[in-house]
Write a protein that holds these residues in place. Structure first.
Motif, PDB file in Angstrom:
ATOM      1  N   GLU A 162       0.838  -1.216   0.000  1.00 57.76           N
ATOM      2  CA  GLU A 162       0.000   0.000   0.000  1.00 57.76           C
ATOM      3  C   GLU A 162       0.865   1.255   0.000  1.00 57.76           C
ATOM      4  N   ALA A 165       2.433   1.773  -3.425  1.00 52.10           N
ATOM      5  CA  ALA A 165       1.421   2.298  -4.363  1.00 52.10           C
ATOM      6  C   ALA A 165       1.270   3.806  -4.167  1.00 52.10           C
ATOM      7  N   ARG A 166       1.202   4.218  -2.897  1.00 50.03           N
ATOM      8  CA  ARG A 166       1.023   5.641  -2.563  1.00 50.03           C
ATOM      9  C   ARG A 166       2.214   6.459  -3.074  1.00 50.03           C
ATOM     10  N   THR A 189      -5.198   1.240  -3.231  1.00 53.54           N
ATOM     11  CA  THR A 189      -3.979   0.641  -3.808  1.00 53.54           C
ATOM     12  C   THR A 189      -4.288   0.015  -5.170  1.00 53.54           C
TER      13      THR A 189
END
Ligand code: ADP
Length: 322
Positions: A162, A165-166, A189
């Motif tokens: 996650e 992804a950020r 995500t």
């Protein structure tokens, strides 16, 4: 292509087409036995093999073999398995600089037993792979920012996936997520995955293809991927074994049938597919073209034994893709 694609720096740390893989690295130790031992029993194996493994390592090698400049961010332990893995990557020509050696940790290991029946048992020890944390992603922020494509897999901890992804989204780098196994990552995500790469089982786990009838054919899966693209993820790719694969993004949806071949070992075919897909997307090929080439790579991989050893060189893959 020019020497740029061969990895020459063009300034400011930018390498065109660079793929940064953050993922697992294991050493697969496989014993081939007649039958599994009972608890407390000692048996003799017929054969034994050690090989590089882990989805991160497999996909990094596949992207490298496909011709992309690859940086593989991984963690190994301070042990003989770690030295073996580094040696294997070095022989394949992958830069090992981003790989961290974690003191007092064991290198990730998969202890595999294959019985004569073809059944297997697998014990995975995560070991140093557990050091792939959100903090490590932060430490690698500049490397991620300088990539064309960032690639990871469902084997990492959910919070690490996650966070990656950020960060990829923040720095504007294409985030390719192979959700294998189907980790329970947030909708946010999945939403930035471009593409989200799934096999049939993983697709159903994330809600693509809940209607079995829709997914019975390659074209049925294309329709399912099309409805997931722009909803679940920016773009979606579903691999369908011997049938091939489908893809969809905001501009369209496509099928790529696999050629009919004699499969001798399907281990690592999905990783070969995904690494190749990431490499050609990083090169700037449109999704349907990268899909077609990745299907060719997957179908070549199943025709020879081994995992990373079964990945065909770029020229052979392109010739097969036609
Ligand atoms: P996974 O191993 O992740 O489940 P798949 O089985 O869907 O992935 O295989 C990935 C890709 O490998 C497929 O899209 C296809 O290109 C190729 N492939 C897999 N099995 C075969 C096969 N029996 N014949 C031809 N190609 C195959």
């Amino acid at each position: 292509m020019t020497t740029e694609r061969d990895g020459a720096r063009t300034g400011a740390g930018t390498v065109p087409g660079r793929v940064v893989v953050i993922g697992s690295l294991n050493v697969d130790s496989t014993s081939y036995v007649d039958a599994f031992p009972a608890p407390g029993e000692t048996i003799l194996a017929r054969d034994f093999q050690v090989a590089l493994g882990g989805k991160g390592a497999n996909q990094a090698v596949a992207a490298h073999v496909a011709g992309a400049p690859v940086e593989f961010v991984a963690c190994i332990g301070d042990d003989a398995s770690g030295a073996y893995a580094q040696g294997a990557l070095e022989r394949l020509g992958l830069p090992i600089a981003p790989i961290r050696r974690i003191p007092d940790a064991s290198t990730g290991v998969a202890q595999i037993t294959v019985a004569a029946s073809g059944e297997n048992t697998i014990i995975v020890t995560g070991g140093a792979n557990l050091a792939l944390t959100p903090a490590l992603v932060d430490a690698e922020r500049d490397r991620v920012a300088a990539a064309t494509v960032v690639l990871t897999q469902g084997e990492l901890a959910v919070d690490t996936i996650e966070h990656l992804a950020r960060v990829s989204n923040e720095v504007g780098v294409r985030f390719v997520l192979n959700l294998a196994p189907p980790a329970a990552v947030s909708a946010a995500t999945l939403a930035v995955a471009d593409p989200l790469v799934l096999n049939e089982h993983e697709a159903r786990a994330v809600g693509v293809g809940t209607d079995a009838a829709d997914g019975a054919t390659l074209d049925g899966w294309r329709v399912l991927a099309a409805s997931a693209a722009g909803g679940i993820a920016r773009s979606v790719v579903v691999t369908l074994g011997a049938a091939g694969a489908v893809a969809a993004d905001a501009t369209g949806s496509w099928t790529a049938a696999a050629p009919r071949v004699t499969a001798v070992d399907t281990t690592g075919a999905g990783d070969g597919f995904t690494g190749t897909l990431a490499a050609f997307l990083a090169e700037g090929r449109p999704l349907p073209e990268a899909l077609r080439i990745a299907v060719a790579a997957g179908s070549l991989a199943v025709q020879s034994r081994g995992t990373v050893d079964s990945y065909a060189p770029r020229a052979e893959v392109l010739a097969a893709a036609g």
